[in-house]
Design a protein around this motif. Sequence first.
Motif, PDB file in Angstrom:
ATOM      1  N   LEU A 114     -18.229  15.956   3.724  1.00 51.09           N
ATOM      2  CA  LEU A 114     -18.503  14.740   4.593  1.00 51.09           C
ATOM      3  C   LEU A 114     -19.036  13.676   3.706  1.00 51.09           C
ATOM      4  O   LEU A 114     -18.252  12.347   3.903  1.00 51.09           O
ATOM      5  N   LEU A 115     -19.624  13.575   2.789  1.00 49.45           N
ATOM      6  CA  LEU A 115     -20.215  12.361   1.893  1.00 49.45           C
ATOM      7  C   LEU A 115     -19.102  11.987   0.872  1.00 49.45           C
ATOM      8  O   LEU A 115     -18.662  10.846   0.772  1.00 49.45           O
ATOM      9  N   LEU A 116     -18.019  12.876   0.592  1.00 47.86           N
ATOM     10  CA  LEU A 116     -17.170  12.431  -0.214  1.00 47.86           C
ATOM     11  C   LEU A 116     -15.989  11.699   0.872  1.00 47.86           C
ATOM     12  O   LEU A 116     -15.406  10.959   0.242  1.00 47.86           O
ATOM     13  N   LEU A 117     -15.916  12.244   1.973  1.00 46.51           N
ATOM     14  CA  LEU A 117     -14.991  11.519   2.778  1.00 46.51           C
ATOM     15  C   LEU A 117     -15.478  10.074   3.202  1.00 46.51           C
ATOM     16  O   LEU A 117     -14.587   9.096   3.326  1.00 46.51           O
ATOM     17  N   ALA A 118     -16.732  10.077   2.955  1.00 44.06           N
ATOM     18  CA  ALA A 118     -17.434   8.453   3.092  1.00 44.06           C
ATOM     19  C   ALA A 118     -17.422   7.778   2.027  1.00 44.06           C
ATOM     20  O   ALA A 118     -18.212   6.836   1.928  1.00 44.06           O
ATOM     21  N   ARG A 119     -16.949   8.264   0.831  1.00 42.73           N
ATOM     22  CA  ARG A 119     -16.723   7.514  -0.525  1.00 42.73           C
ATOM     23  C   ARG A 119     -18.067   7.376  -1.044  1.00 42.73           C
ATOM     24  O   ARG A 119     -18.262   6.503  -1.863  1.00 42.73           O
TER      25      ARG A 119
END
Length: 451
Positions: free
Chosen positions: A107-112
Amino acid sequence: MRATIALASPLVAANLLQMGVYSIDVIFVARLGTTELAAATLGVYLYSVLAFAMIGLVGAAAPLIAAELGRRRHAVRQVRRSFRMAMWLAIGAGLVTMAILANGERLLLLARQDPHVAARTGAFLDILLWATIPAVATGVMRVTASALGRPGWAMVVMALGLATGILGNWLLVFGQAGFPALGLEGSAIASVVTSTAMMLAFVAILLLDPKLRRYRLFGNWWRTEWSRLADLLRLGLPIALTMTFEGALFSAAGFLMGLIGVTEVAAHAIALQIAAIAFQVPFGVAQAATIRVGMAYGAGDRVWIGRAGAVSLVVGIGFMVFTASLLLIAPRLFVGVYVDPDDVANAALVALAVQYLGVAAAFQLFDGAQAVAAGVLRGLQDTRVPMLVALFGYWVIGAGCAVLLGFGFGWQGLGIWWGLAAGLAAVSVLLLWRWSARARLGLLPATVHRI
């Protein structure tokens, strides 16, 4: 006024102690460095948004129990049914939340977010997720005990949780008394132990307290009450979504800070912790207001409803005037609880945190007003429209202004915080109007009973 303050005071103390439980993790992890602090901050954002939403979902038991007690002072069976179904709901909601938290790094990677920070956050959440079901179940037991006239137990249990959290972090983060130094992961383990200890403490209280024991809250544990579960979902889902919209706005602000820099994330975390601690007072007043207004609603007493709501709003907003003044007068004093403000290495972090606290002082009044207004409306079992108000205010006004001011106008972190203030102002104005128009909107009980 006396009745409201008597109920609200231990709830406020419990909320402050609960913030202490969460702040302990940040305080200890802050000593590990900026990256670890940022990872813990983002992890706690995800966990708290979901956990508090689930606590809001099961917290619908409070207005239901209060209304039953308003109708009949000895509604033992009805109270037990609400409690039992709320506990069932706590387990189911906790399992769903755990599944989401298990994918925290993705989720954090998707949030850049920064990949290294995301990886450390994922490792933190893989442990912290086990605290979810104990935390949500504790929320059910806490609101039940408060509605049944024992709000002081919440304060006692939270004090136990704070002591456990301090000891656990001291032992496991830095490795004291022969324990291994586990760093960020040690803080997560301490949180799981703390949540479990608080849950077990509340179970013992409900079984042993003379006033609470008479309700036999754990009796007939297997028996289903689908209509009561439907009532909980009808009231609780909008509450959960409302809390999600608000919490997610602040979490999104943290993610937006991550697009600016790691120092901004850390400064945002510190300023938000300080503002959140002040918020626990009107939040406790709002919890008391839900119970007081809920009892009046069950009794069908419109005068009692009006007085309970008005007193709660005066107390909640009045206190936020005081806290706003403190944040304006001595912001560095509060920042110094988390980091050394005289250390040159912290100069940029402290300067940003002080700026953000200046904005926090401005929105304290709106934050207190929207919290208590939502609480009194929940006492009227009015949750669906306040949910829509929260969606509009937080995500159209608040998030829109945060992005526009922070990136469009180039105000960066300060613009994001002014966006938060705009969202809180919009929600508070709309909810206060709805409370003032409660009679015209048909929110009051149809009949009046004097008790």
